[in-house]
Design a protein around this motif. Structure first.
Motif, PDB file in Angstrom:
ATOM      1  N   GLY A 131       0.822  -1.211   0.000  1.00  0.00           N
ATOM      2  CA  GLY A 131       0.000   0.000   0.000  1.00  0.00           C
ATOM      3  C   GLY A 131       0.856   1.262   0.000  1.00  0.00           C
ATOM      4  N   LEU A 132       1.930   1.223   0.834  1.00  0.00           N
ATOM      5  CA  LEU A 132       2.834   2.381   0.856  1.00  0.00           C
ATOM      6  C   LEU A 132       3.534   2.556  -0.483  1.00  0.00           C
ATOM      7  CD1 LEU A 132       4.442   2.021   4.407  1.00  0.00           C
ATOM      8  CD2 LEU A 132       2.740   3.682   3.658  1.00  0.00           C
ATOM      9  N   ARG A 133       3.925   1.441  -1.086  1.00  0.00           N
ATOM     10  CA  ARG A 133       4.551   1.549  -2.408  1.00  0.00           C
ATOM     11  C   ARG A 133       3.573   2.112  -3.441  1.00  0.00           C
ATOM     12  NH1 ARG A 133       7.778  -4.287  -2.785  1.00  0.00           N
ATOM     13  NH2 ARG A 133       9.492  -3.715  -1.361  1.00  0.00           N
ATOM     14  N   ALA A 134       2.292   1.658  -3.367  1.00  0.00           N
ATOM     15  CA  ALA A 134       1.294   2.200  -4.302  1.00  0.00           C
ATOM     16  C   ALA A 134       1.102   3.700  -4.064  1.00  0.00           C
ATOM     17  CB  ALA A 134      -0.032   1.459  -4.138  1.00  0.00           C
ATOM     18  N   ARG A 135       1.041   4.071  -2.763  1.00  0.00           N
ATOM     19  CA  ARG A 135       0.907   5.498  -2.469  1.00  0.00           C
ATOM     20  C   ARG A 135       2.119   6.286  -2.964  1.00  0.00           C
ATOM     21  NH1 ARG A 135      -1.500   5.548   3.734  1.00  0.00           N
ATOM     22  NH2 ARG A 135      -3.498   4.489   3.249  1.00  0.00           N
ATOM     23  N   PHE A 136       3.291   5.703  -2.711  1.00  0.00           N
ATOM     24  CA  PHE A 136       4.503   6.382  -3.191  1.00  0.00           C
ATOM     25  C   PHE A 136       4.520   6.475  -4.709  1.00  0.00           C
ATOM     26  CE2 PHE A 136       6.872   5.072   0.880  1.00  0.00           C
ATOM     27  CZ  PHE A 136       6.553   6.285   1.469  1.00  0.00           C
ATOM     28  N   SER A 137       4.050   5.408  -5.366  1.00  0.00           N
ATOM     29  CA  SER A 137       3.990   5.434  -6.830  1.00  0.00           C
ATOM     30  C   SER A 137       3.003   6.502  -7.316  1.00  0.00           C
ATOM     31  CB  SER A 137       3.582   4.060  -7.365  1.00  0.00           C
ATOM     32  OG  SER A 137       3.472   4.088  -8.773  1.00  0.00           O
ATOM     33  N   ASP A 138       1.822   6.554  -6.657  1.00  0.00           N
ATOM     34  CA  ASP A 138       0.854   7.595  -7.021  1.00  0.00           C
ATOM     35  C   ASP A 138       1.423   8.990  -6.771  1.00  0.00           C
ATOM     36  OD1 ASP A 138      -0.891   5.603  -7.728  1.00  0.00           O
ATOM     37  OD2 ASP A 138      -1.970   5.623  -5.800  1.00  0.00           O
ATOM     38  N   ALA A 139       2.069   9.129  -5.619  1.00  0.00           N
ATOM     39  CA  ALA A 139       2.667  10.427  -5.316  1.00  0.00           C
ATOM     40  C   ALA A 139       3.769  10.768  -6.309  1.00  0.00           C
ATOM     41  CB  ALA A 139       3.221  10.428  -3.886  1.00  0.00           C
ATOM     42  N   ASP A 140       4.544   9.733  -6.710  1.00  0.00           N
ATOM     43  CA  ASP A 140       5.587   9.973  -7.705  1.00  0.00           C
ATOM     44  C   ASP A 140       4.984  10.368  -9.052  1.00  0.00           C
ATOM     45  OD1 ASP A 140       8.009  10.154  -8.903  1.00  0.00           O
ATOM     46  OD2 ASP A 140       8.307   7.995  -9.143  1.00  0.00           O
ATOM     47  N   THR A 141       3.865   9.693  -9.426  1.00  0.00           N
ATOM     48  CA  THR A 141       3.192  10.046 -10.687  1.00  0.00           C
ATOM     49  C   THR A 141       2.651  11.463 -10.644  1.00  0.00           C
ATOM     50  OG1 THR A 141       2.576   7.717 -10.974  1.00  0.00           O
ATOM     51  CG2 THR A 141       1.395   9.358 -12.292  1.00  0.00           C
ATOM     52  N   VAL A 142       2.020  11.808  -9.502  1.00  0.00           N
ATOM     53  CA  VAL A 142       1.500  13.174  -9.359  1.00  0.00           C
ATOM     54  C   VAL A 142       2.633  14.190  -9.399  1.00  0.00           C
ATOM     55  CG1 VAL A 142       0.309  14.750  -7.794  1.00  0.00           C
ATOM     56  CG2 VAL A 142      -0.567  12.434  -8.134  1.00  0.00           C
ATOM     57  N   ASN A 143       3.714  13.861  -8.690  1.00  0.00           N
ATOM     58  CA  ASN A 143       4.865  14.777  -8.700  1.00  0.00           C
ATOM     59  C   ASN A 143       5.464  14.907 -10.102  1.00  0.00           C
ATOM     60  OD1 ASN A 143       4.655  15.254  -5.951  1.00  0.00           O
ATOM     61  ND2 ASN A 143       6.019  13.550  -5.413  1.00  0.00           N
ATOM     62  N   LYS A 144       5.488  13.774 -10.816  1.00  0.00           N
ATOM     63  CA  LYS A 144       6.006  13.834 -12.179  1.00  0.00           C
ATOM     64  C   LYS A 144       5.107  14.703 -13.063  1.00  0.00           C
ATOM     65  CE  LYS A 144       7.662  10.077 -13.768  1.00  0.00           C
ATOM     66  NZ  LYS A 144       7.778   8.705 -14.320  1.00  0.00           N
ATOM     67  N   GLY A 145       3.764  14.520 -12.902  1.00  0.00           N
ATOM     68  CA  GLY A 145       2.853  15.370 -13.669  1.00  0.00           C
ATOM     69  C   GLY A 145       2.994  16.832 -13.303  1.00  0.00           C
ATOM     70  N   LEU A 146       3.109  17.107 -11.993  1.00  0.00           N
ATOM     71  CA  LEU A 146       3.298  18.499 -11.565  1.00  0.00           C
ATOM     72  C   LEU A 146       4.613  19.069 -12.093  1.00  0.00           C
ATOM     73  CD1 LEU A 146       2.037  18.312  -7.867  1.00  0.00           C
ATOM     74  CD2 LEU A 146       0.868  19.323  -9.830  1.00  0.00           C
ATOM     75  N   ARG A 147       5.651  18.221 -12.095  1.00  0.00           N
ATOM     76  CA  ARG A 147       6.931  18.691 -12.595  1.00  0.00           C
ATOM     77  C   ARG A 147       6.868  18.970 -14.093  1.00  0.00           C
ATOM     78  NH1 ARG A 147      11.582  14.718 -11.240  1.00  0.00           N
ATOM     79  NH2 ARG A 147      10.253  13.410 -12.554  1.00  0.00           N
ATOM     80  N   GLU A 148       6.172  18.087 -14.836  1.00  0.00           N
ATOM     81  CA  GLU A 148       6.016  18.341 -16.273  1.00  0.00           C
ATOM     82  C   GLU A 148       5.199  19.611 -16.523  1.00  0.00           C
ATOM     83  OE1 GLU A 148       4.323  14.875 -17.920  1.00  0.00           O
ATOM     84  OE2 GLU A 148       6.143  13.649 -17.735  1.00  0.00           O
ATOM     85  N   GLU A 149       4.130  19.788 -15.726  1.00  0.00           N
ATOM     86  CA  GLU A 149       3.357  21.019 -15.873  1.00  0.00           C
ATOM     87  C   GLU A 149       4.190  22.240 -15.522  1.00  0.00           C
ATOM     88  OE1 GLU A 149      -0.182  20.767 -13.602  1.00  0.00           O
ATOM     89  OE2 GLU A 149      -1.079  19.153 -14.805  1.00  0.00           O
ATOM     90  N   LEU A 150       5.031  22.097 -14.500  1.00  0.00           N
ATOM     91  CA  LEU A 150       5.897  23.210 -14.129  1.00  0.00           C
ATOM     92  C   LEU A 150       6.890  23.521 -15.238  1.00  0.00           C
ATOM     93  CD1 LEU A 150       6.747  25.217 -11.948  1.00  0.00           C
ATOM     94  CD2 LEU A 150       8.261  23.459 -11.008  1.00  0.00           C
ATOM     95  N   PHE A 151       7.460  22.460 -15.829  1.00  0.00           N
ATOM     96  CA  PHE A 151       8.354  22.684 -16.961  1.00  0.00           C
ATOM     97  C   PHE A 151       7.603  23.318 -18.139  1.00  0.00           C
ATOM     98  CE2 PHE A 151      11.262  19.048 -15.422  1.00  0.00           C
ATOM     99  CZ  PHE A 151      11.982  19.938 -14.657  1.00  0.00           C
ATOM    100  N   GLY A 152       6.347  22.826 -18.382  1.00  0.00           N
ATOM    101  CA  GLY A 152       5.547  23.425 -19.451  1.00  0.00           C
ATOM    102  C   GLY A 152       5.250  24.893 -19.174  1.00  0.00           C
ATOM    103  N   LEU A 153       4.929  25.206 -17.916  1.00  0.00           N
ATOM    104  CA  LEU A 153       4.701  26.611 -17.568  1.00  0.00           C
ATOM    105  C   LEU A 153       5.971  27.437 -17.742  1.00  0.00           C
ATOM    106  CD1 LEU A 153       2.429  26.294 -14.391  1.00  0.00           C
ATOM    107  CD2 LEU A 153       1.760  27.000 -16.691  1.00  0.00           C
TER     108      LEU A 153
END
Length: 357
Positions: free
Chosen positions: A86-108
């Motif tokens: 469960g923690l790994r899934a949460r970490f994976s979700d958090a990593d995916t969200v962080n990756k999306g936020l980072r891509e959006e930040l780079f896009g901005l």
């Protein structure tokens, strides 16, 4: 139980020994010893079996306890593994969200850089929409002034157009067009120095003369009384008709014809004035002057004023030597073409690139 059975066996052996005859005593002692040893062995084996059973029972209990502990540990391990998943899934979700936020930040960031480039390009580009409109207006006014002067010799309209073109260039923010404004000022000064006759004033003066024509034309005098006919004229009258022809023209005999001819000459002078035809203009004024001077009523004050006005109109320079226009227009077009070639083409704003970590 093993101890009681051993005691019972010993008592039986002793009873046997007691009741055995005396002759067989050594053999019986050996048998008893054998039996005792056998009993000891059986007792030892029973004790060993009991010990083994106890040990097996303790070992089974220990194994059962170990198995229970192992099951508990396994269950705890499974729970921890599930929690870890469960923690790994949460970490994976958090990593995916962080990756999306980072891509959006780079896009901005990319969009912000494009916006900065566009703002910088707009800041460097001095010829904005208002400047282009002002330059187009100035070019149109210069062309209009040149054509107006060439077609109608209308220097006043050309001077007004040059003033408007200078005002349009003054509204532009690019200082490179200051040289064009100086050229416009020079050509306008040359036009003002060689200003021709005022077309509007001359046209109005001729129109005033045409309006005053009915007052200029005098009423013809009454014809003289005819003399008494002679005898020969009365005798020849049925066969021959004799009439006198005056030397005066039709205009002198009919004031209406004279007024119409003078009005036509003045209208021709107005047309020549608008067309800029100096020869035709002066010829029409000369004909109108001759017509007014030949009126049968003589030289009245009104006719004298009309002749003076015609002389003034004929003496004014209709189309003097005008300067050549077009230098300012050519300079403006060359400067605009040069700046258009020198200006870099505006690159389209690209979509923000995606950064993959």
């Amino acid at each position: 139980m093993s101890d009681t059975s051993g005691d019972k066996g010993l008592s039986d052996t002793q009873s046997l020994v007691v009741h055995t005859p005396a002759a067989t005593a050594p053999r019986r002692g050996l048998l008893a010893l054998s039996m005792a040893l056998l009993a000891l062995l059986v007792a030892g084996w029973s004790a060993w079996r009991s010990h083994l059973a106890e040990r097996d029972r303790g070992a089974s209990e220990a194994v059962a306890q170990l198995a229970a502990q192992v099951d508990t540990i396994v269950q705890g391990s499974e729970q921890r593994r599930r929690d870890l998943d469960g923690l790994r899934a949460r970490f994976s979700d958090a990593d995916t969200v962080n990756k999306g936020l980072r891509e959006e930040l780079f896009g901005l960031g990319e969009r912000l850089r494009h916006v900065e480039d566009a703002v910088a390009h707009l800041a460097e580009q001095r010829l904005n929409g208002r400047d282009v409109l002002a330059l187009n207006e100035a070019e149109f006014l210069l062309v209009q002034a040149q054509e107006r002067l060439a077609l109608f010799h209308d220097a006043d309209a050309a001077i007004a157009a040059y003033r408007l073109a200078d005002a349009a260039l003054a509204a532009a923010e690019d200082p490179a067009f200051a040289t064009v404004r100086r050229t416009i000022d020079a050509e306008r000064a040359a036009l003002e120095a060689a200003r021709p006759a005022d077309l509007r004033a001359n046209f109005t003066a001729i129109e005033r003369l045409r309006a005053e024509l009915p007052a200029l034309v005098a009423v013809p005098t009454a014809a003289p009384t005819a003399a008494a006919p002679s005898g020969w004229r009365a005798w020849l009258a049925p066969f021959v008709r004799i009439s006198e022809v005056e030397a005066s023209s039709d205009a002198q005999r009919d004031p209406g014809i004279a007024q119409g001819l003078i009005a036509l000459d003045l209208r021709d002078a107005q047309a020549a004035l608008l067309a800029g035809d100096a020869a035709r203009y002066r010829a029409a004024l000369d004909r109108a002057r001759a017509g007014i001077a030949a009126l049968p009523a003589g030289q009245t004050p009104a006719q004298q004023a009309a002749l003076a006005a015609i002389d003034t109109l004929a003496g004014a320079p209709l189309a003097p030597a005008l300067p050549e226009l077009g230098s300012a227009l050519k300079e403006l077009r060359n400067l605009r073409a040069t700046r258009a070639l020198a200006a870099p083409a505006a690159a389209p704003v690209a979509a923000p690139t995606e950064h993959r970590s």
